[in-house]
Motif scaffolding. Structure first.
Motif, PDB file in Angstrom:
ATOM      1  N   PRO A  55       0.665  -1.071  -0.004  1.00 18.28           N
ATOM      2  CA  PRO A  55      -0.150  -0.090  -0.079  1.00 18.28           C
ATOM      3  C   PRO A  55       0.658   1.249  -0.015  1.00 18.28           C
ATOM      4  N   ASP A  56       0.287   2.329  -0.785  1.00 20.66           N
ATOM      5  CA  ASP A  56       1.024   3.476  -0.962  1.00 20.66           C
ATOM      6  C   ASP A  56       1.260   4.280   0.277  1.00 20.66           C
ATOM      7  N   ARG A  81       2.262  -0.345 -12.499  1.00 21.44           N
ATOM      8  CA  ARG A  81       2.710  -0.453 -11.268  1.00 21.44           C
ATOM      9  C   ARG A  81       1.504  -1.435 -10.534  1.00 21.44           C
ATOM     10  N   VAL A  82       2.043  -2.382 -10.072  1.00 20.63           N
ATOM     11  CA  VAL A  82       1.136  -3.634  -9.701  1.00 20.63           C
ATOM     12  C   VAL A  82       0.842  -3.568  -7.970  1.00 20.63           C
ATOM     13  N   HIS A  83      -0.238  -3.799  -7.731  1.00 20.39           N
ATOM     14  CA  HIS A  83      -0.348  -3.855  -6.210  1.00 20.39           C
ATOM     15  C   HIS A  83      -1.443  -4.954  -5.948  1.00 20.39           C
ATOM     16  N   THR A  84      -0.965  -6.029  -5.302  1.00 19.33           N
ATOM     17  CA  THR A  84      -1.725  -7.138  -5.025  1.00 19.33           C
ATOM     18  C   THR A  84      -1.587  -7.569  -3.337  1.00 19.33           C
ATOM     19  N   ALA A  85      -1.428  -6.456  -2.576  1.00 22.53           N
ATOM     20  CA  ALA A  85      -1.235  -6.862  -1.252  1.00 22.53           C
ATOM     21  C   ALA A  85       0.163  -7.369  -1.030  1.00 22.53           C
ATOM     22  N   GLY A  86       0.412  -8.300   0.062  1.00 22.82           N
ATOM     23  CA  GLY A  86       1.535  -8.869   0.620  1.00 22.82           C
ATOM     24  C   GLY A  86       2.342  -9.674  -0.786  1.00 22.82           C
ATOM     25  N   ILE A  94       5.662 -11.843 -11.933  1.00 26.02           N
ATOM     26  CA  ILE A  94       4.828 -12.720 -13.018  1.00 26.02           C
ATOM     27  C   ILE A  94       4.257 -11.877 -14.137  1.00 26.02           C
ATOM     28  N   VAL A  95       3.840 -10.348 -13.631  1.00 27.98           N
ATOM     29  CA  VAL A  95       3.279  -9.563 -14.890  1.00 27.98           C
ATOM     30  C   VAL A  95       4.560  -9.043 -15.623  1.00 27.98           C
ATOM     31  N   MET A 238      -0.874 -17.441 -10.097  1.00 31.21           N
ATOM     32  CA  MET A 238      -1.513 -16.688  -9.254  1.00 31.21           C
ATOM     33  C   MET A 238      -2.970 -17.014  -8.892  1.00 31.21           C
ATOM     34  N   ARG A 239      -3.434 -16.871  -7.670  1.00 27.95           N
ATOM     35  CA  ARG A 239      -4.778 -17.322  -7.231  1.00 27.95           C
ATOM     36  C   ARG A 239      -5.433 -16.217  -6.082  1.00 27.95           C
ATOM     37  N   SER A 240      -6.490 -15.891  -6.125  1.00 22.93           N
ATOM     38  CA  SER A 240      -6.982 -15.082  -5.400  1.00 22.93           C
ATOM     39  C   SER A 240      -8.533 -15.483  -4.665  1.00 22.93           C
ATOM     40  N   PHE A 376      -4.248 -13.954  -1.351  1.00 16.04           N
ATOM     41  CA  PHE A 376      -3.611 -13.668  -2.551  1.00 16.04           C
ATOM     42  C   PHE A 376      -2.330 -14.521  -2.516  1.00 16.04           C
TER      43      PHE A 376
ATOM     44  N   PHE B  62      -5.061  -1.256   0.882  1.00 12.88           N
ATOM     45  CA  PHE B  62      -5.451  -2.369   0.440  1.00 12.88           C
ATOM     46  C   PHE B  62      -6.956  -2.125   0.184  1.00 12.88           C
ATOM     47  N   ILE B  77      -9.715 -17.653  -7.957  1.00 13.44           N
ATOM     48  CA  ILE B  77      -9.727 -17.138  -9.525  1.00 13.44           C
ATOM     49  C   ILE B  77      -8.357 -16.462  -9.613  1.00 13.44           C
TER      50      ILE B  77
END
Lengths: 387, 352
Positions: A55-56, A81-86, A94-95, A238-240, A376, B62, B77
């Motif tokens: 997080p910013d 800019r990627v942001h997927t939490a921890g 991966i991106v 990746m999975r969420s 995530f 978040f 997903i």
């Protein structure tokens, strides 16, 4: 179909509580320059930059990629800019891999960072929200009840977490970049440290670090011309899943199980303990090693702690499947970079460039990151062989 | 490069204040709408999902995590998120489809800007050591840019008012627009200055809302049997953050992206440009090499309603839907991020 891509350069900063000697731009530049040097490349060789961070609010800079474009030599190039939490450090890698696998780019730079000394991460994570109950406890308070449930279900001995805390710090003492340098650490010292969130003691939790990690990823042709051994990217996944839903399995989350299955299938891994030579896995709190050993298929459900206690995951005990030879998140934790450090350390192992924490003859390694409420996941398998 | 099809797009109303609605409530209706358009049931029917949002709008670390609650991500997903406008989420998904790892993707962008003071909040995206402490807000930067253009004689205040008058008029036909109406240039020029030389109407409004899109390979679109528009090219570029090092009267990064996707390789029938300030539409038209044969911002553009973090994806969706409806054969969509057009994305689309 996807083109083959490989890591040809890795750069990291020294991790420590406060990097007062550099600005945020100086921090990312240091890691990126190290990665370019390691790849034998210069700034003009890079087609695009992919930046990740948590997080910013951790630094108080909104979308810092805008400000960091100059430091990362990106002017006139594409910046994402990627942001997927921890899990962001892993997701960002991966991106970045997809930039090359798509055939659209030949050579990209990916960087992730956190300069946690600019603020207080625990409170940045805990500001009250109008539509949600206020947790007010930081990450340790969130995960402690889930760990207690793991201990209850598995009948694990009380000191399995202590064992991980010691093992990862001994690994970290072999890695000059690691934040915590505790070569003399003992089980008793960990046990005697203050209890923070039952059953997690102070020395069973990750530190708060400043640091950045960077990688250069190229296509097959350019990787073959690279000076070092390339780490071929054999699989990415990746999975969420949502933080909360009725019946959610929080100890052994489905998203982690599915993500591991996916990445193993791509890399042709059927028995992870046998087919992988080492793993860099996101373990911010000691007990997550036995929990993830099960979630990632290295041990049967309820038996992860047995692997930990046997020394199988320890370099110092000549374990057959070393986990976190770099010292892991328990030794260095710049949150937004921690996932990428796992991915990059896995690459360094198969490139034979891990120095004092090199696993002898490592050919294939797993990099893993998780984030949010353990919801995530990002993982990759890298190998010195194209497959 | 594989052609990628846009098969569904929906945008919420641009609301000045969504009140007690949370982000999930803003997202869910547009998701339902794109599922319906694409003829799919839910997120489980696509291979990949990616979203764009900004934590600082909600004021929480978040913020995007709650967005996942709108999806029904059980079983888990394949999902990612950019802390950028959702146009860049489309870019990430477009690459994913190029790798062959996905055949289809769901994209969404959302933002609820009304609880804070957006221009002041955005001042914190500046260099934290030299610029952010000055609290230069996004409108002040745009005003400096407009001033330079006026003083160089590149535009007149009437040119700016002309852009606004057209936006308000076009927005009359857009049910989601926030600001619309019939205004003459003279009427607009009679309005007082806001941050000189910008009048209030030269600045986009602050809006709450969301948009969503479904993309897939052309083969998949045919299998689904839905009409579609095709992404022929997509590229984005960033330029220096140091405002004093830039020629603010040009958009060099837009020019580079336009060149990379070949905007000039054919006639452009329609264009949607993410110009949050009236004079920026003039800069962008020039950077893209558009002439008066191109219908620009037929939706009213973001001067009629600006869903921060969704507006860029909305521009692309607007062009795609107009191509599907037969309003043109070839279109261009643009998205921006950062102070005074620092980062720009350009997409070329074609009718089926």
């Amino acid at each position: 179909m996807a083109q083959l891509a490989a890591v040809v350069g890795v750069g990291q900063t020294k991790y420590k509580t406060k990097r007062k000697d550099v600005s945020i731009a100086g921090l990312v530049r240091e890691a990126a320059q190290n990665a370019l040097d390691n790849a034998g490349l210069t700034w003009k060789d890079i087609d695009a930059v992919i930046l990740g961070k948590a997080p910013d609010m951790f630094e108080g800079v909104i979308m810092p990629e805008l400000y960091l474009t100059d430091a990362l030599g990106c002017n006139g190039k594409p910046m994402l800019r990627v942001h997927t939490a921890g899990s962001v450090g892993g997701s960002t890698a991966i991106v970045a891999a997809s930039y090359v696998q798509s055939g659209v780019f030949q050579r990209v730079l990916t960087v992730s960072f956190e300069k946690q000394s600019e603020s207080n991460a625990m409170w940045a994570l805990s500001n009250p929200q109008p539509f949600s109950p206020h947790l007010n406890a930081g990450a340790g308070g969130y995960f402690a009840p889930i760990i207690r449930e793991y201990v209850r279900r598995s009948n694990a001995p009380y000191d399995a977490g202590i064992k991980v805390a010691v093992k990862d710090r001994l690994h970290g003492a072999r890695n000059p970049l690691a934040h915590l340098q505790l070569p003399e650490i003992t089980m008793k010292e960990v046990e005697d440290s203050p209890m923070l969130w039952e059953p997690l003691r102070f020395l069973e939790a990750c530190p708060s670090s400043d640091g950045a990690c960077a990688m250069v990823i190229t296509n097959e042709e350019l990787a073959s011309q690279s000076p070092g051994t390339p780490a071929w990217i054999r699989g990415t996944a990746m999975r969420s899943e949502p933080t909360m839903y009725a019946g959610r399995e929080q100890v052994n989350p489905q998203a982690g199980i599915d993500c591991a299955k996916d990445v193993y299938k791509q890399a042709g891994i059927t028995d992870p303990r046998k087919d992988l030579d080492c793993a860099e896995v996101y373990v911010p709190f000691s007990w997550y090693e036995p929990m993830w050993l099960e979630n990632l298929g290295f041990a049967d459900v309820g038996k992860g702690w047995e692997l930990t206690m046997s020394g199988a995951t320890s370099l110092d005990e000549n374990g057959d499947i070393p986990w976190n030879p770099s010292g892991g998140v328990l030794s260095s934790n710049p949150i937004g970079a921690s996932g990428m450090i796992r991915f990059a350390e896995a690459a360094q192992q198969v490139r034979g460039q891990a120095g004092g924490h090199q696993v002898d003859g490592a050919k294939t390694a797993l990099g893993h990151a998780y984030g949010g409420g353990a919801q995530f996941y990002s993982m990759w398998v890298v190998s010195s062989e194209k497959g | 490069m594989r052609d990628v099809a846009i098969v569904a797009y929906a945008q919420s109303d641009c609301q000045g204040n969504a009140g007690a609605q949370n982000e999930v409530e803003l997202i869910m209706p547009v998701l339902q709408e794109v599922y319906k358009q694409a003829g799919i049931t839910n997120v489980q029917d696509v291979d990949f999902t990616c979203s764009g949002s900004c934590d600082y709008q909600q004021g929480a670390a978040f913020a995007f995590v709650s967005g996942v609650d709108a999806l029904g991500a059980v079983p888990p997903i394949k999902e990612s998120h950019v802390e950028m406008d959702a146009a860049w989420a489309l870019y990430e998904a477009w690459l994913k489809i190029q790798t062959g790892q996905a055949e289809s993707a769901l994209l969404y962008g959302f933002g609820k800007s009304s609880p804070g003071e957006l221009p002041i909040v955005l001042s914190q995206q500046l260099d934290p050591y030299y610029l952010a402490p000055l609290w230069v807000d996004s409108i002040a930067f745009a005003a400096m840019q407009a001033r330079m253009m006026l003083e160089k004689g590149l535009i007149t205040e009437a040119d700016m008012a002309e852009v606004v008058a057209r936006s308000r008029r076009n927005a009359l036909a857009n049910p989601h627009a926030q600001l619309k109406g019939e205004f003459s240039v003279e009427q607009l020029l009679a309005e007082p200055m806001y941050e000189s030389p910008l009048r209030k109407h030269d600045c986009c409004p602050v809006s709450d809302g969301a948009c969503a899109m479904v993309i897939c390979t052309v083969e998949k679109a045919k299998e689904w049997g839905k009409p579609y528009a095709v992404i022929k090219g997509i590229d984005h570029r960033i330029e220096t953050h140091h405002i004093g090092s830039r020629d603010l009267t040009r958009s060099v990064s837009t020019e580079l992206a336009a060149e990379a996707v070949g905007v000039g390789n054919g006639p452009v029938d329609i264009a949607e440009l993410y110009a949050p300030f009236s004079h920026q539409e003039i800069i962008l038209k020039k950077a893209l090499g558009l002439n008066n044969d191109t219908v620009v911002n037929a939706s009213g553009g973001v001067l009629a309603g600006n869903l921060m973090m969704a507006s860029g994806l909305s521009r692309i969706g607007e062009v795609a839907m107009r191509l599907i409806k037969g309003e043109g054969k070839r279109g261009v969509a643009h998205a921006t991020s950062g102070p005074a057009l620092q980062q720009n994305l350009v997409t070329v689309l074609e009718a089926q």
